[in-house]
Structures are given as structure tokens and as C-alpha cells.
Design a protein around this motif. Structure first.
Motif, short mmCIF file in Angstrom:
data_model
loop_
_atom_site.label_atom_id
_atom_site.label_comp_id
_atom_site.label_asym_id
_atom_site.label_seq_id
_atom_site.Cartn_x
_atom_site.Cartn_y
_atom_site.Cartn_z
N PRO A 174 0.84 -1.20 0.00
CA PRO A 174 0.00 0.00 0.00
C PRO A 174 0.87 1.25 0.00
O PRO A 174 2.10 1.17 0.09
N LEU A 175 0.25 2.41 -0.08
CA LEU A 175 0.98 3.67 -0.12
C LEU A 175 1.86 3.81 1.11
O LEU A 175 1.39 3.76 2.25
N ASN A 176 3.17 3.94 0.88
CA ASN A 176 4.17 4.12 1.93
C ASN A 176 4.22 2.96 2.92
O ASN A 176 4.68 3.13 4.06
N SER A 177 3.76 1.78 2.51
CA SER A 177 3.81 0.60 3.38
C SER A 177 4.36 -0.59 2.61
O SER A 177 4.05 -0.78 1.43
N CYS A 178 5.15 -1.39 3.30
CA CYS A 178 5.72 -2.58 2.68
C CYS A 178 4.64 -3.64 2.45
O CYS A 178 3.70 -3.74 3.24
N PRO A 179 4.74 -4.44 1.39
CA PRO A 179 3.81 -5.56 1.24
C PRO A 179 3.98 -6.56 2.38
O PRO A 179 5.07 -6.68 2.95
#
Length: 482
Positions: free
Chosen positions: A94-99
């Protein structure tokens, strides 16, 4: 698709993975991947894991496959570099988050089918990336998959945001994509790729981010990709190109700087000047030209030049400079090896051909384990546990905005609500075994890994799965003593 569920007179949104492809296009990440696959006939999307792969990846049985990825918001990083001589696959969070590690593991398993040469993973050096990619790699090893990895550390600013992690990954990861992809195409073994890539990461690549605050006449050196902490702030006019570049290069090649790369007069280098989207190409060319002049005065031999938008940011207004020492002729050959990069094709009209559907979802990702072990709650304990779990999940859902406000990234409450909503859904439809503590904790671990985002996904998943193991140990000790 989305449905509404009710639990204790409250309504929650529930995502259902029922094969309806509309689910896969419900946010900007899925829309971006769809557009990318429509543009390039050589790419295919792995659903629902937000990953893009070479369409011919299943045919690459006699070479190492290369995987990388990270948070969305920095495109075309990772996903824009999937193709011949580059990455075999890239996964987006997601936006600015790691999978999450569950999705990463799904991609690894897809790549490992009918492949004996192994999977090589390029990891960005951020805590959430190391956690989630590390968990996925460890799970893959336990399932017999041949796999290795490298962590790219190219930030020369000296800013250490997390002392347990070290130097950040910046635009230098693109050089790693290129070199590792070329080695894989050449038929290098997994061990050879691992050794050479780790040598390159530690000693050959250096980057510095430059944020240009035109309104206040400030130049900030050493920011992260989300405009986090910088190292040096100077007052300078944005048109003072030579002075701005001189300060930037000092971070990368000045021996007095602890994290600079070791270059000497006459060394050959590749230069990457990356635009974070805020500069026109004419403005960027001014910085490129001044960089070349200063490097020639050292003198360093610039044998390869890359400039443009390779890695973007919504918050960093400026550019980055990356130098890659390429004295070794083999490294130079791999860097300049022919590769594809966002080739344009006639747009496809067969949307079904864009996707590989993983319809079995978690059953296809995680090796089944026996959860029906250990003691069980009696009826009264079961009812109390169900009530407590329901109340806690509902209360956390109600605190979404407050938790977001307390979080630096303003999304912790939202990712917790996704987790709690799925738990409430499974309680309502009796899809979670609450009577068996070991099964309950493992189910919570699985839900966290699939529905939560970024570092939270890995931490909560490990917390619950670790709790499940501890519960068994405690039970064995209790039975032994009593």
C-alpha cells in the motif's frame, strides 16, 4: 467485491476474495498495475498479491529469477523495471507501506514453480521491508525453496533513522536491479549472484537525496523518500547549481565522510541523476551538467549516464545523485547489458489475460499445519473468550481515527481496523476456532499477515504465531508439574 457485515449491531466493510476481478481494481495500486500490464504485453499481474511478473516467467527454468519490491508511491521503482535483463517480478505494498510477508511468499512460490536455480530477492533497507521480506524468505526456505537475498544500503548522508537497520536504500537500488538481472540472464548461479551483489552493495554504490525548498531558499541534503530526517540544511538559491552539486557530491565521494564510497582519481563510474517529479527535464539537465563538470575535474571517468524519473516521491521536491563504481569490466558489462524498460505495445483488449488468479489464496501460500492440538476451552470459557474477543475488536475499530492521529504515517488505526473487521467477520460466521487457543492464535497470525499492512503485518503475525507456540510450551510444563 464489498459486502456489509453486522456484529453486535455494528456494520463493517468486508473484502471478499471470491474470484470477482472487480476486487483487484478497487484501489490505486491495482489500477496502476492494470495500466502497466495493458501497456506492456510482456507483463502479467499475480492476483490478489499486487505483484507484476514477466509473462514468460514460467519458462525461465534454467536461470535464477529476481524479485524486488516495496511500498507504492515511488513509481516507476521496482514495477517499472520488470523484464528481460532486469527483474522477473516486483511486488507493491500500500501507499508508503511494505507488502505483507504473506503476499511476498505467494510471489516467491509462483516464481519457484519448475525452477531449480533459485530465487534472488533484492531488499530495501527499511525495518518493515527487512521484517516482511525476511519472514517470507524464511518461510520459503522451510518449504524447500532455494533462495538468497541482498539488502541495498546506498545512502551516504550519514542519517541513521533506525540504528538496528542502518543506512537507507535510495535510488542505488536501480543499479542493483540492472546488474543482478543481467547476471541472472547470463546464467550465473544463485551463490555467484549473492556474493557479487553483496560486494557491490557495501562498497560500490552511493546516493544522496537533495530536497529543494524554493519558497524558503533552503536546500536539504540527506532526506529520505518521505522527506524524513535530513543531514544538512543550507541557504542557497535554487539556481546556484554548482554550489548545490558540490555539497551533494561531498557526501558521496569525500573520504572525510564516513559513508562515502571509496573512489580515486581515474576511477570509472556510472552516474544516475534521478528526478523526484518536481523538476522539469530542462532544470534536471542543469544539475546533470554541473555534476558531470565536477566529476571530470576530480577526474572521474563517467562511462554511463542515466537521468530522468526512475524513483518518485510525493514529498521530496528535488533530485538524487547516485554514483556506481564500475572499474571491474564484468560489472560494466552487466550494467550496460541489453534489457527491456517499459516497452510500448499495442494495448490489449483481452483483460482476462492481464491476470494470474491465485484463487486458492492462503491455501496455496501456506503449507497446512495441524491446528487442532492442545487443550480446548469448555463451553463457559468459550463463550467468555468469544465475548472478550468481540468487544476488543469492536473497540479497536471505534478508535481508528484516534490511532491514526497518534501514528506518524496516519494509517495505524486503519490497518488495525482491517484486521479487527476480518476477525469479527470470522466470529460471526463461525470461521475461526476460538475453542482451541493454539488454533485461535495461529488464525489471528494468518489474518494479520494477510489483511494488515507494512511493519504492523509482520509484527502482529509474529506476535500471534509466537504466542501460539508459547501456549503449547506452557501447557506441556503445566501438565508435567501438575
Amino acid at each position: 467485491m464489498q459486502t456489509q457485515i453486522k456484529c453486535h449491531n455494528k456494520s463493517y466493510e468486508k473484502y471478499q476474495f471470491d474470484g470477482d476481478s472487480s476486487f483487484y481494481k478497487n484501489n490505486e495500486v491495482d489500477q496502476y498495475l492494470k495500466a502497466l500490464a495493458l501497456q506492456n504485453n510482456d507483463l502479467v499481474i499475480l492476483n490478489p498479491h499486487q505483484a507484476i511478473l514477466r509473462r514468460d516467467h514460467a519458462l525461465l527454468t534454467n536461470q535464477v529469477k529476481v524479485l524486488s519490491g516495496g511500498s507504492s508511491g515511488n513509481e516507476p521503482l521496482h514495477t517499472g523495471f520488470v523484464g528481460y535483463g532486469l527483474l522477473t517480478a516486483a511486488i507493491m505494498g500500500p501507499l508508503n507501506s511494505c507488502p505483507s510477508h504473506t503476499h511476498i511468499l505467494a510471489v516467491i512460490k509462483e516464481l519457484s514453480r519448475n525452477n531449480q536455480c533459485g530465487i534472488f530477492v533484492i531488499i530495501m533497507n527499511y525495518a518493515s521491508h527487512r521484517l516482511n521480506f525476511g519472514l517470507a524468505i524464511n518461510n520459503a526456505i522451510l518449504q524447500g525453496i532455494k533462495i538468497a537475498s541482498v539488502i541495498v544500503e546506498d545512502d551516504c548522508s550519514g542519517v541513521i533513522v533506525d540504528k538496528t537497520v542502518g543506512r537507507r536504500t535510495l535510488a542505488g537500488v536501480l543499479f542493483m536491479h540492472k546488474v543482478v538481472g543481467a547476471m541472472a540472464e547470463e546464467g550465473k548461479t544463485l551463490y555467484e549472484i549473492e556474493c557479487i551483489s553483496k560486494l557491490i552493495s557495501k562498497n560500490h554504490i552511493g546516493s544522496i537525496n537533495v530536497h529543494i525548498d524554493k519558497c524558503n531558499g533552503k536546500i536539504i541534503y540527506g532526506t529520505g523518500l518521505q522527506l524524513d530526517e535530513g543531514k544538512l540544511i543550507i541557504q542557497s538559491h535554487p539556481l546556484d547549481y554548482g554550489n548545490i552539486i558540490q555539497h551533494a557530491l561531498n557526501f558521496v565521494i569525500d573520504p572525510a565522510q564516513y559513508f562515502s564510497i571509496a573512489v580515486k582519481k581515474g576511477d570509472s563510474v556510472a552516474l544516475l541523476v534521478n528526478n523526484f517529479r518536481s523538476l522539469s527535464y530542462l532544470e534536471l539537465a542543469k544539475y546533470v551538467d554541473n555534476t558531470l563538470l565536477l566529476l571530470q575535474n576530480i577526474p572521474l571517468l563517467v562511462k554511463c549516464l542515466f537521468f530522468g524519473n526512475y524513483l518518485s516521491s510525493d514529498t521530496v521536491l528535488g533530485f538524487s545523485i547516485t554514483l556506481f563504481k564500475i572499474n571491474n569490466p564484468r560489472i560494466f558489462k552487466w550494467l550496460t547489458n541489453q534489457s527491456t524498460h517499459l516497452k510500448l505495445f499495442e494495448m490489449k483488449t483481452d483483460f482476462d489475460s492481464l491476470y494470474i488468479d491465485d484463487k486458492e489464496l492462503l491455501q496455496n501460500i501456506i503449507t497446512p499445519i495441524n491446528l487442532n492440538i492442545g487443550p480446548k476451552f469448555n463451553n463457559e470459557q468459550f463463550e467468555n473468550a468469544t465475548k472478550i474477543l468481540t468487544v476488543v475488536m469492536e473497540e479497536i475499530c471505534s478508535l481508528e481515527e484516534k490511532l491514526n492521529h497518534l501514528d506518524f504515517d496516519h494509517d495505524f488505526g486503519t490497518t488495525l481496523k482491517k484486521f479487527c473487521t476480518e476477525v469479527l467477520h470470522r466470529i460471526q460466521f463461525n470461521e475461526i476456532d476460538i475453542k482451541t487457543p493454539y488454533a485461535l492464535l495461529n488464525s489471528l497470525s494468518e489474518i494479520a499477515s494477510f489483511y494488515m499492512e507494512g511493519m504492523s503485518s509482520g509484527i502482529f503475525s509474529v506476535l500471534f504465531s509466537g504466542g501460539a507456540q508459547v501456549s503449547l510450551v506452557y501447557i506441556k510444563i503445566h501438565l508435567y508439574l501438575y
